[in-house]
Design an enzyme around this catalytic site. Sequence first.
Site, PDB file in Angstrom:
ATOM      1  CD1 TRP A   1      37.683  62.239  85.903  1.00 30.50           C
ATOM      2  CD2 TRP A   1      38.274  62.277  83.738  1.00 30.50           C
ATOM      3  NE1 TRP A   1      38.029  60.962  85.530  1.00 30.50           N
ATOM      4  CE2 TRP A   1      38.392  60.952  84.220  1.00 30.50           C
ATOM      5  CE3 TRP A   1      38.608  62.535  82.407  1.00 30.50           C
ATOM      6  CZ2 TRP A   1      38.818  59.893  83.412  1.00 30.50           C
ATOM      7  CZ3 TRP A   1      39.032  61.484  81.600  1.00 30.50           C
ATOM      8  CH2 TRP A   1      39.134  60.187  82.099  1.00 30.50           C
TER       9      TRP A   1
ATOM     10  CG  ASP B   1      31.896  65.833  82.705  1.00 31.89           C
ATOM     11  OD1 ASP B   1      31.022  64.988  82.929  1.00 31.89           O
ATOM     12  OD2 ASP B   1      33.097  65.539  82.482  1.00 31.89           O
TER      13      ASP B   1
ATOM     14  CE  LYS C   1      32.324  57.527  86.237  1.00 35.51           C
ATOM     15  NZ  LYS C   1      33.332  57.260  85.258  1.00 35.51           N
TER      16      LYS C   1
END
Length: 369
Positions: free
Chosen positions: A109, A179, A203
Amino acid sequence: MITLQKTTSTFNFSPGPGALPLVVLEETRQALERLPNVPLSILGIGHRSPWFDEILNEAESNLRSLLNIPTSYKILFLQGGSSLQFSMVPMNLLRGSNRTADYIVSGYWSAKSVPDAQREGNVRIAWDGSADGFMRLPNRSELNLTPDAAYLHYISNETVEGLQFNSIPGLPNIPLVCDMSSDFLSRPFDINRYALVYAHAQKNLGPSGVTVVILHEDLLANIPDNLHTMLDYRPHVLKRSNYNTPPVFSIYVMMLVTRWMLREIASLDEMHDLNKQKAERLYQSIDESEGFYRGRAAIQNRSLMNVVFNMASPQLEAEFAQEAQANGIFGLAGHRTLGGLRASLYNAVTLEAVDALCRFMYRFHRRHR
Ligand code: PMP
């Protein structure tokens, strides 16, 4: 010790959208028919109604309580997922400045976050773990930092590889952007160390469709004036996340999840303790299997949220995941780019679920000795 509710009648280790607490699913089911004290479904209230105002206010104040966020930080609920933040962060904080933004590339990511930043200005890769396949995180001394960087960007938990930072990287005077998509609200952190933090909901927070952005108000003064309205943080701040039609449903469920957390735990330390306990049990099952299961990440960087492991062959891994599913244990396939197996232990995953997985792993191992 808290006993969080069982998540569903099955055990859900999905990487995201992930497990939600059963009690929140039940409250959501009721709200689809009728909101408490409102004669309408959550799917049918106006985003300018006083009812939605209350939901927005509570979602924000719950986050402020859980994370001790002072009023000098603004909290936004945006769309476009964390991927849009890969663009909005450099558009708002880098474009037009002649400074450099530093990026730590520690996994799938964070590698994805770089190209969008490069479109907006100078980017320096402060560290890149791709050469060894993202098996570990950098030490402090390995980071190649720009002393007057516009910001340093990193991902606190690499969801695909299962790598999690245990300390905050960087230098105190470099604005830090993080992030936290896959470990937000799983442990406490000091917001005052950050310029901006973002995390999508799917999440630990709720369904997909909303991304939380927490940013220090000082950042707003230097945003360039040539941005498209929806990509500029300022209109969202000014209109309190109600500039255009927000994701009403996702924000509502996020509000329920944060309310559930405030009800269940005294502080995020308690959530962190529970998450540590869950991860320890699973890593122990892996480590005690004498190589039958093999943890992927370097031990010192192992994630509490995403436990990534391998077995002797992709065939055996597929058989494992399939058989687990037949036993009510879901979501164990690794990321499509990496293969292997991954058990995601987000907040709503219970110790009971982890114990069920460990027992299944033990039985599967015995049968394949
Ligand atoms: N960052 C991290 C750490 C992620 O795990 C993901 C997706 N799982 C993303 C960014 C991309 O998020 P989205 O799909 O919301 O754009």
